[in-house]
Write an enzyme that holds these catalytic residues in place. Sequence first.
Site, PDB file in Angstrom:
ATOM      1  N   TYR A 126       0.759  -1.356  -0.074  1.00 55.20           N
ATOM      2  CA  TYR A 126       0.164  -0.175  -0.006  1.00 55.20           C
ATOM      3  C   TYR A 126       0.783   1.254  -0.178  1.00 55.20           C
ATOM      4  CZ  TYR A 126      -4.153  -2.849   1.053  1.00 55.20           C
ATOM      5  OH  TYR A 126      -5.387  -3.443   0.915  1.00 55.20           O
ATOM      6  N   LYS A 189       3.090 -14.217   5.216  1.00 52.01           N
ATOM      7  CA  LYS A 189       3.356 -15.158   4.286  1.00 52.01           C
ATOM      8  C   LYS A 189       4.811 -15.388   4.233  1.00 52.01           C
ATOM      9  CE  LYS A 189       1.875 -18.320   1.476  1.00 52.01           C
ATOM     10  NZ  LYS A 189       0.900 -19.398   1.705  1.00 52.01           N
ATOM     11  N   ASP A 222      -2.659 -17.662   4.998  1.00 51.31           N
ATOM     12  CA  ASP A 222      -3.698 -18.693   4.291  1.00 51.31           C
ATOM     13  C   ASP A 222      -4.286 -19.601   5.460  1.00 51.31           C
ATOM     14  OD1 ASP A 222      -0.962 -19.582   4.288  1.00 51.31           O
ATOM     15  OD2 ASP A 222      -1.061 -20.682   2.740  1.00 51.31           O
ATOM     16  N   ASP A 246      -5.692  -5.649   5.990  1.00 48.85           N
ATOM     17  CA  ASP A 246      -6.812  -5.075   5.419  1.00 48.85           C
ATOM     18  C   ASP A 246      -7.921  -6.305   4.973  1.00 48.85           C
ATOM     19  OD1 ASP A 246      -8.770  -3.319   3.949  1.00 48.85           O
ATOM     20  OD2 ASP A 246      -7.578  -3.128   2.198  1.00 48.85           O
TER      21      ASP A 246
END
Length: 352
Positions: A126, A189, A222, A246
């Site tokens: 972002y 991740k 995940d 987000d």
Amino acid sequence: MSNTYDVTLIPGDGTGPEITEVVKNVIEATGVKINWDVVIAGETALEKVGTPLPENVLESIRKNKIALKGPLTTPIGTGFRSVNVSLRQLLNLYACLRPCRSFKGVKSRFENIDLVIVRENTEDLYAGIEFERNSKEALDIIKLSKGKARTDSAISIKPISITGTEQIVKFAFEYALKNNRKKVTAITKANIMKLTDGLFYEVAREVAKKYPSIVYEERLIDNMCMQLVQKPELYDVLVLPNLYGDIISDLCAGLVGGLGVAPGANFGTDTALFEAVHGSAPKYKGLNKVNPTAMLLSGKMMLDYMGETQKAQKLEKAIAAVIAEGKKVTYDLGGTATTSQMGEEIIKQMSK
Ligand code: NAD
């Protein structure tokens, strides 16, 4: 004698103005005295004054140090950059706090959810470091990638810093400590993005050592998505880089019955901006139909921040009572009340 607070109020786009009007009235009915400094931003400002983020918006927030903001529309794919993201970056509002708690009377597949999401707000994908396809910068990066990026790629860059990670993880632990929370889970991740998300974990582990009374654990994003819908009760405070934060915020809003009841706040070192998780819901603009609860709960967080804890509790109790009763609630909660009728009912409830 009670304080009077100067607060910047950005009514917002789409359904924003109708919601913020109700929120203003309800907050005033708590008895907290506020001088509202009303300024416009987003699509509304673009139409009226030719820019989505006029300088007086930043000036007002920098002066007042507290702002309440309705949702702002961002064009998708083209047009101006998100004013929401710009505000967070320009004011260094590095921490986004989004509590997700079940309310009795709100239909959801889940019960007794009590999660707090702490999202990093200023970096990651972002940060706005994007290069168009065929631009010199994109082509240079493609060259540097040694065949990993295709020659016809557009490029977005994901910066994760020690400074940014340290401040957000510290914020999460401090929040946990002050609010009697037991556990902080850091989510990334890092198995794939070993250098950026890996750094996030490296820094988070160091910060965690300073808070031995709070359990620290890590989950991959995940796996976390699955865990949150299967065993949300295992989690408490979640701390995440910007993009994962987000997405998980909306997932957790879904666990407690949707965006209509999900509040949020953005904090810097001395400035705070309060806003709902939801957007401007433009299809309902002008219909006086959407749920004011998310913004009202953001207002409740604002009162807490001001130290007006009792009035904040009074407001939250009244919101909970009106929702539990289910008579004067908006369409998304199964009722037929308008935004303003629900606000009026909450005001009545507070005076009981
Ligand atoms: P949205 O949150 O505006 O709306 C999605 C759907 O959720 C709505 O159509 C409606 O069905 C429901 N919903 C949202 N708020 C509700 C409320 N208060 N009460 C009842 N139902 C509600 O998301 P979107 O349609 O993806 O985005 C619309 C615009 O808002 C976009 O321009 C987007 O960029 C912007 N946006 C702004 C913010 C912000 O200001 N912080 C956040 C998210 C999206």
